[in-house]
Design a protein around this motif. Structure first.
Motif, short mmCIF file in Angstrom:
data_model
loop_
_atom_site.label_atom_id
_atom_site.label_comp_id
_atom_site.label_asym_id
_atom_site.label_seq_id
_atom_site.Cartn_x
_atom_site.Cartn_y
_atom_site.Cartn_z
N LYS A 162 32.59 46.48 41.10
CA LYS A 162 33.75 47.36 41.27
C LYS A 162 34.22 47.35 42.72
CE LYS A 162 33.93 48.82 36.97
NZ LYS A 162 32.88 47.95 36.40
N ALA A 163 35.32 46.65 42.97
CA ALA A 163 35.82 46.50 44.34
C ALA A 163 36.26 47.82 44.94
CB ALA A 163 36.98 45.50 44.36
N GLU A 164 36.81 48.71 44.12
CA GLU A 164 37.33 49.96 44.68
C GLU A 164 36.20 50.85 45.20
OE1 GLU A 164 40.87 53.18 43.81
OE2 GLU A 164 40.24 51.81 42.22
N ILE A 165 35.05 50.80 44.56
CA ILE A 165 33.91 51.56 45.05
C ILE A 165 33.52 51.07 46.44
CG2 ILE A 165 31.41 51.86 44.77
CD1 ILE A 165 32.75 53.70 42.92
N GLN A 181 33.73 43.51 52.82
CA GLN A 181 33.47 42.10 52.49
C GLN A 181 32.73 41.96 51.17
OE1 GLN A 181 31.59 40.75 56.15
NE2 GLN A 181 33.56 40.13 57.03
N SER A 182 31.89 42.93 50.83
CA SER A 182 31.23 42.91 49.52
C SER A 182 32.26 43.04 48.41
CB SER A 182 30.19 44.04 49.42
OG SER A 182 29.12 43.82 50.32
N GLY A 183 33.24 43.90 48.63
CA GLY A 183 34.32 44.05 47.65
C GLY A 183 35.15 42.78 47.53
N MET A 184 35.42 42.13 48.66
CA MET A 184 36.21 40.90 48.66
C MET A 184 35.50 39.77 47.92
SD MET A 184 37.51 41.15 52.61
CE MET A 184 37.94 39.42 52.72
N ALA A 185 34.18 39.82 47.89
CA ALA A 185 33.41 38.75 47.24
C ALA A 185 33.45 38.84 45.72
CB ALA A 185 31.96 38.82 47.71
N ILE A 186 34.00 39.94 45.19
CA ILE A 186 34.08 40.11 43.74
C ILE A 186 35.26 39.29 43.22
CG2 ILE A 186 34.45 41.74 41.85
CD1 ILE A 186 33.24 43.90 43.72
N GLU A 187 34.97 38.31 42.41
CA GLU A 187 35.99 37.37 41.94
C GLU A 187 37.02 38.08 41.06
OE1 GLU A 187 36.26 33.10 39.55
OE2 GLU A 187 34.32 33.94 40.13
N GLY A 188 38.30 37.79 41.34
CA GLY A 188 39.38 38.30 40.50
C GLY A 188 39.68 39.77 40.67
N ASN A 189 39.20 40.41 41.73
CA ASN A 189 39.45 41.84 41.87
C ASN A 189 40.89 42.10 42.31
OD1 ASN A 189 39.69 42.93 44.85
ND2 ASN A 189 38.17 41.29 44.95
#
Length: 347
Positions: A264-267, A289-297
């Protein structure tokens, strides 16, 4: 300008979810659409040009080129291709005709042609008078144009027969707030509490109280919901503690959630914002950067911008400037980023 940006983002997120019937994965149209999804608009145009030469589906090509040009903020060219795609109809109205009209309306709006955008939604509603998305989006355009009464009528039609669609209700509230009609937005929220007092869940009541800025009641409602592994509750409870000024506890809610779910990128974005408030800039950067690593977010633009801000607070203006240059190539319409770029040039 900020109000316009918020409205455009809302429309874009909604419309990118509209499908149109997939073709073979190996053809150039499909490759072009994949490039569009990856925000690689110049690459997409190359695929669509090749598709034209190989005589693939011209209508799908025009639709794809319209999307690519819209991504590049070249709205007149986008409009031209969307209109051409509509003219390629065989006379039978199909789902793709509505799909293209939605995109065309967005391109008109972004190009400052608000009356044309309204007419595009009119065309959709003339054939599909129960199309809730068209009422909502037409209301957004009318509201931006200063037609509050017309917008309110469209928003009322959006909610008619769908009064428990709390997600759409909150979208309407946020658009009203962004355009200076906060009290009108609150009326919608208060009315839904009154109408559904006995049936509304603690979660929905909690998030409505959150938007009403009644954070103590929001907290009480949300705490009654089992939070373990619940994304929506974690997000709103964390935001509520942020609004109460308790960034440490809010960050613990977000951090605990990521121990079980890293999708969950928003978290991650909220966690990063909390870390920023607490002056923990390196930890904030890691969260973004952890959020950015989530594919297709769907949070990539926000996360990339916040990543740049984190580097600025860390004093690494060189990295921030490089990232900002790349950011503006992908999101040239972001006026806040343009202002930030001017600041970086002075460092």
């Amino acid at each position: 300008m900020k109000k316009k940006t918020v409205l455009i983002i809302g429309i874009t997120i909604m419309l990118l979810c509209v499908g149109c019937g997939a073709q073979e994965k190996t053809d150039n149209v499909s490759a072009g659409m994949e490039a569009v999804r990856n925000l690689e608009y110049e690459t997409a145009l190359g695929y669509f040009q090749t598709a034209l030469g190989e005589k693939e589906d011209e209508r799908q090509i025009c639709r794809g080129m319209g999307l690519a040009y819209m991504g590049l903020s070249r709205y007149e060219e986008a409009i031209s291709f969307f209109e051409r795609a509509l003219l390629l109809s065989d006379g039978t109205v199909r789902d793709i005709d509505f799909d293209i009209n939605y995109y065309l309306a967005t391109a008109y709006f972004r190009n400052g042609q608000t009356e044309d955008a309204v007419r595009a939604y009119d065309a959709i509603l003339a054939l599909r008078p129960k199309e809730k998305d068209a009422y909502y989006l037409r209301g957004c355009v009318k509201l931006y144009s200063g037609d509050f009464e017309g917008a309110k009528q469209d928003f009322d039609n959006t909610m008619s027969g769908d009064a428990k669609n709390y997600d759409r209700l909150i979208q309407i509230y946020e658009v009203l707030v962004d355009n200076g009609y906060k009290e009108a937005g609150k009326e919608y929220l208060l009315q839904v509490i009154s109408d559904n007092e006995k049936s509304i869940s603690d979660y929905d009541l909690g998030r409505i109280y959150y938007y009403l800025e009644d954070y103590e009641n929001a907290k009480d409602c949300l705490l009654r919901v089992k939070i373990t592994d619940n994304y929506e509750v974690s997000l709103y409870l964390g935001r509520t503690y942020e609004a109460l000024g308790d960034y440490n506890y809010a960050s613990s809610i977000y951090g605990d959630y990521t121990l079980n779910d890293q999708s969950k990128a928003e978290i991650y974005n909220q966690l990063g914002l909390c870390r920023m408030q607490m002056g923990e800039y390196e930890l904030a950067l890691m969260a973004f950067q952890s959020g950015m690593a989530i594919e297709g977010n769907e949070m990539m633009q926000t996360l990339k911008f916040n990543e740049i801000v984190a580097y600025e607070y860390m004093g690494d203006y060189t990295t921030a400037a490089v990232l900002m240059s790349d950011y503006l190539k992908t999101y040239p319409d972001d006026t806040a980023a343009q202002r930030e770029n001017q600041f970086l040039k002075t460092r």
